[in-house]
Design an enzyme around this catalytic site. Structure first.
Site, short mmCIF file in Angstrom:
data_model
loop_
_atom_site.label_atom_id
_atom_site.label_comp_id
_atom_site.label_asym_id
_atom_site.label_seq_id
_atom_site.Cartn_x
_atom_site.Cartn_y
_atom_site.Cartn_z
CB SER A 120 -11.37 -15.97 -6.86
OG SER A 120 -9.97 -16.04 -6.87
CG ASN A 167 -6.47 -14.20 -9.99
OD1 ASN A 167 -5.69 -13.94 -10.90
ND2 ASN A 167 -6.99 -13.27 -9.22
CB SER A 170 -5.96 -15.17 -6.08
OG SER A 170 -7.10 -15.13 -5.25
N GLY A 398 -13.20 -12.33 -3.74
CA GLY A 398 -14.43 -12.69 -4.43
C GLY A 398 -15.06 -13.95 -3.86
#
Length: 971
Positions: A120, A167, A170, A398
């Site tokens: 991520s 992030n 994200s 991720g």
């Protein structure tokens, strides 16, 4: 960059060797590295990252390091530069991989896919958008469907992306975008599949994290009028937006993003009503988040009441349900017994969970509806008997490992395990099995295989996901019973890490990226993902069309029918459905596994490409390279093993049929039987002969190319000379012709203007003649009428005066006429005397003193009247000495002077001058001088009122005639 100094001991000094030249400045393709070890890979990425180069090849695999800044390498010039180029001709770039996908799809007529993986915050979403941008550009159509596909990203990011610790943008869901192309390579449509939206984020966020972007964009971008209708304020006013104590995102302009989001909605055929209905549901979610419950006791049972607030009433209004019905559905649960329907009150904690479940259901189903709406705009089914190929882009969440990992993280990491196995199988397993079948001398390369983790999670019987599903179907199943079963079945395996004691709710899984500990609390609740019948019935009573549309599947399902499904109360006092042996309710993990299996089948049927995204640091800062973090990502992604197998193996492989089909032109025959062994010998002979022929052909072609290039250069130069000479000659001739035409135009236009001028002048003279004649006749007629009117009035006045004199003359005697003459002479004498006195006064006024002037003016006043004068005022005492004794006159004895009657009629006006006559008889301040002002009263006095009115218009008429002024209208 982070650099650390290490001291070299004598023991380690012998193991140190010089750095390979390829590792000094770095290489584009890590297969060409001389130092084929982890340190060599890490240094190569570090050197390139320091120079601002974020892309590196590993054969056909692209390694992308997130720069955490905008780079000028994605322009239209870059798109043109990487179009129709082989992989490796230019420096590594995501556009090069996209062009390779497009080229292989058109050449091999096979579907392609690109798997974009990484942690991520590694940049998977941005890589997906860049791939889409390149594919839309090289299709060459610039059609509306391409624009729609590109504009789908802002909408999906608004509803499915959020700020996390790792992030700022994200992706909290996975998506697979299939882009369809026709035979000409133009984009015909696309289809988006979404996977496992993180619905729990709507209700809860970790510290320093935000809810989904759409809420903050909506609150900043909506107009004050719209916010007033929805009763919305700032983000800090809502519980669902402030749990992470973060309402802003650095580097992200929510206002600008909302404008982009609205424009994308219009491009993808969302109507204004659709946008407004979405805003209403989002606003209702925010209002429901501010609804509070007060714990109470009812019939010795825990219950709760909703605290009165504007948020609750506004939520009911936006959902278009009755307030009482919403209250009952949130604070009570109904279930069917054998004979009747029973309602049970909920505690405040259970009511909060029910409210959150309702909110998550609204947002999750609305997200699915938005994706379906986008697909209806961008997906066009292919015509019958038409084969079209596609390129698939997989952008999925991720690998995640937080301080507290829940059921969502288990599903996300399971999906990453599947993708890692797909990568391992494609890169390592299939390739080495192929070498073994071909009897190629090959040293087996060891690699990190995560098959055992997948077996424990999903493949073997009584796997972890199967146990969670099984326990979810049991009405009395709890998180504790689920943990006990997992400990009993998998407690002795190396993949599953059991809790430390019976009271611990955490267990661990050894993933390909490391050990992740999960908190089992809420696993079954999230996996069941079921709504109570009260909520479904509430939705059914709503008049909100969009709300009923997104819940249409629940309304039509037999699960929500109370007549066919029994309800029971679990020990945790939450409503659950009884197990049905024929048809079980699908769980969240079951649905996710089914969609994931479909995705893996799709990827297996395509020719895959891989992009491995690397996150350089955890602080989201540019030019910061954390070596430990990057080497960990390189290890579990299998980059080291990938480089070894790609360097030692055979990346280009053909079957005998494919090889024969490609090189059959060398056989000079139309019949080919691939089963005959002598084809090998024939091919070798033909190969030698063809190489010799092709060498001669290449020489001939190159020489011809050389001479033709020289000829074309000379011909081009001659053409340039001809072009400039002919251009000069034609321009010179054109200037001469242009001057001639200009003179001709001047002559023609001059004659035309002269002719038009004469015509207009003659017409103007005729018009002037007629107009002047008309005006003169009109003026003559007006004067003639005025003269006639003046003559009529004058003659009338003279006639009347003559009649009066004749009447008076008949009655007057000669004596009276004599008396009148004498009176007239006396008046003339008095008038001359008055005028003489005035002239004397004016002559003496220059030499007279102030005192004399006062005495002359006030001399007619008596100095003493009846002895009442009193004392003289100050300054006038000297006047008391001058006293004049007036003669007393008895007014009764004074003789009355009888004026001659109508003596003015007998005055002879010829004996007087006009100046004397005016000063004698004119009324008011009128004099003998001429004035142009209108007379407001007659100059002479008249006894009869009619005689006063008649002369006034006559005088005005005379003045008008003499001055040629317009006749005024007298009221």
């Amino acid at each position: 960059m982070q650099f650390q100094e290490h001291k070299i001991s004598k023991k380690n000094e012998a193991s140190i060797r010089p750095m390979h030249p390829t590792s000094v400045k770095g290489v584009d393709d890590m297969i060409r590295l001389g130092d084929l070890n982890e340190a060599g890979l890490l240094r190569n990425l570090l050197v390139r990252h320091k120079e601002g180069i974020i892309y590196t090849y590993t054969g056909s695999i692209l390694v992308a390091v997130n720069p955490y800044q905008q780079l000028p390498i994605y322009t239209n010039e870059q798109v043109e530069q990487y179009t129709d180029r082989r992989l490796g001709e230019l420096p590594p770039h995501v556009f090069a991989l996209a062009d390779s996908c497009f080229f292989n799809m058109r050449r091999n007529h096979k579907d392609q896919c690109c798997v974009i993986s990484g942690e991520s915050g590694a940049g998977k979403t941005e890589s997906t958008k860049l791939m889409l941008q390149f594919l839309a550009s090289i299709s060459g159509q610039h059609s509306w469907i391409e624009q729609q596909i590109l504009e789908a990203n802002p909408i999906l990011e608004a509803f499915g992306n959020a700020k996390t610790i790792r992030n700022d943008n994200s992706s909290r869901f996975g998506k697979y975008i299939d882009i369809y192309f026709n035979k000409g390579g133009a984009i015909e449509g696309a289809r988006i599949e979404q996977y496992l939206l993180e619905k729990s984020r709507v209700c809860r966020q970790a510290p320093e994290e935000r809810n989904y972007h759409i809420f903050y964009c909506m609150l900043l971008g909506m107009t004050p009028e719209q916010k007033k209708i929805l009763s919305l304020g700032n983000a800090s006013e809502y519980n669902y937006l402030t749990m992470g104590k973060c309402t802003s995102c650095e580097g992200r302009d929510d206002l600008k993003e909302y404008a982009h989001f609205r424009s994308a909605m219009k491009i993808l055929t969302f109507t204004e009503n659709d946008s407004w209905e979405i805003s209403k549901l989002l606003a209702s979610i925010l209002h429901l988040g501010n609804v509070d419950f007060e714990a109470t006791i009812q019939n010795n049972l825990e219950s709760c009441d909703i605290l009165t607030s504007t948020h609750f009433n506004m939520a009911a209004k936006l959902l278009e349900v009755k307030t009482k019905a919403l209250d009952m559905s949130l604070t009570q649960r109904s279930f069917m017994t054998n004979r009747e329907k029973v309602s049970k009150p909920l505690s405040s904690a259970q009511a909060l969970d029910g409210r959150d479940a309702f909110v998550k259901a609204i947002y999750g189903r609305m997200f699915v509806w938005v994706v379906d709406k986008i697909n209806s705009a961008i997906y066009k089914p292919p015509p019958e008997d038409t084969v079209r190929h596609s390129i698939g882009l997989l952008d999925i969440f991720g690998f995640e490992n937080f301080k507290k990992n829940s059921f969502e993280q288990l599903c996300i990491n399971f999906a990453n395990e599947q993708l890692q196995q797909f990568f391992v199988r494609h890169v390592f397993k299939l390739e080495q099995e192929e070498y073994a079948r071909e009897n190629i001398v090959w040293k087996h390369i060891e690699f990190n295989d995560n098959q055992r983790t997948l077996d424990v999670l999903a493949n073997k019987s009584l796997n972890i996901l199967a146990l969670i599903d099984e326990e979810s179907h049991f009405p009395k199943g709890t998180d504790t019973t689920m943990m006990n079963k997992m400990n009993q079945v998998h407690g002795k395996t190396q993949i599953y890490i059991p809790p430390k004691n019976n009271h611990d709710t955490q267990f661990g899984i050894l993933h390909f990226a490391g050990v992740v500990c999960y908190d089992s609390q809420g696993f079954l609740e999230k996996n069941r993902d079921a709504l109570s019948s009260d909520i479904i019935q509430l939705v059914e009573t709503s008049t909100n069309k969009l709300l009923k549309q997104i819940f249409q599947a629940d309304l039509n399902s037999n699960v929500v029918k109370t007549t066919s499904n029994a309800r029971i109360i679990t020990p945790t006092n939450s409503l659950r459905q009884t197990a049905d042996t024929k048809k079980r309710v699908p769980t969240l993990s079951g649905q996710f596994r089914q969609s994931l299996d479909s995705l893996m089948k799709t990827l297996t049927a395509c020719q895959p490409y891989f992009i491995r995204c690397i996150k350089p640091n955890d602080f989201k800062k540019p030019m910061l390279f954390d070596r430990e973090l990057c080497i960990r990502q390189l290890r579990y992604s299998g980059m080291m093993e990938t480089i070894r197998i790609r360097k030692a193996g055979y990346p280009i492989r053909y079957t005998f049929e494919e090889f024969l089909e490609r090189y059959r032109v060398l056989l000079r025959t139309s019949v080919c039987d691939p089963k005959k062994d002598y084809h090998d010998t024939m091919l070798e002979v033909e190969r030698d002969r063809s190489i010799h022929e092709k060498a001669l052909l290449i020489q001939k072609v190159l020489r011809g190319y050389k001479y033709r290039k020289h000829f074309l250069k000379q011909r081009g130069a001659a053409i340039v000379v001809q072009k400039y000479w002919r251009g000069y000659k034609v321009r010179k001739q054109y200037r001469v012709v242009k001057v001639g035409y200009a003179r001709l135009q001047a002559k023609v236009r001059g004659r035309q203007l002269h002719h038009r001028y004469n015509q207009k002048r003659a017409a103007a003279i005729v018009l002037q003649t007629q107009t002047r004649g008309y005006l003169m006749r009109k003026e003559f007629k007006r004067k003639k009428e005025a003269v006639r009117l003046l003559q009529a009035h004058t003659r009338g006045m003279l006639a009347r005066n003559a009649v009066k004199r004749m009447k008076k003359a008949a009655f007057l005697s000669a004596q009276e006429r004599r008396a009148e003459e004498l009176a007239a002479l006396e008046r003339q004498r008095r008038l001359e005397e008055v005028l003489r006195q005035k002239r004397e006064v004016l002559a003496q006024s220059e030499s007279i003193t102030d005192q004399e002037m006062v005495d002359n003016i006030f001399g007619f006043l008596p100095s003493l009247v009846g002895g009442q004068e009193g004392q003289a005022p100050q300054g006038f005492e000297d006047l008391e000495g001058k006293r004049v004794v007036l003669e007393e006159v008895d007014l009764d004895d004074a003789p009355m002077i009888e004026e001659a009657k109508d003596e003015e009629d007998f005055d002879d006006l010829d004996d007087y001058s006009f100046e004397k006559f005016a000063s004698m008889y004119f009324q008011g301040s009128a004099t003998h001088t001429h004035i142009r002002q209108r007379l407001r009263q007659p100059l002479l006095y008249h006894d009869d009122e009619a005689d006063v009115l008649v002369p006034r218009p006559l005088a005005h008429l005379l003045i008008v005639v003499l001055s040629q002024a317009p006749v005024p209208v007298d009221s």
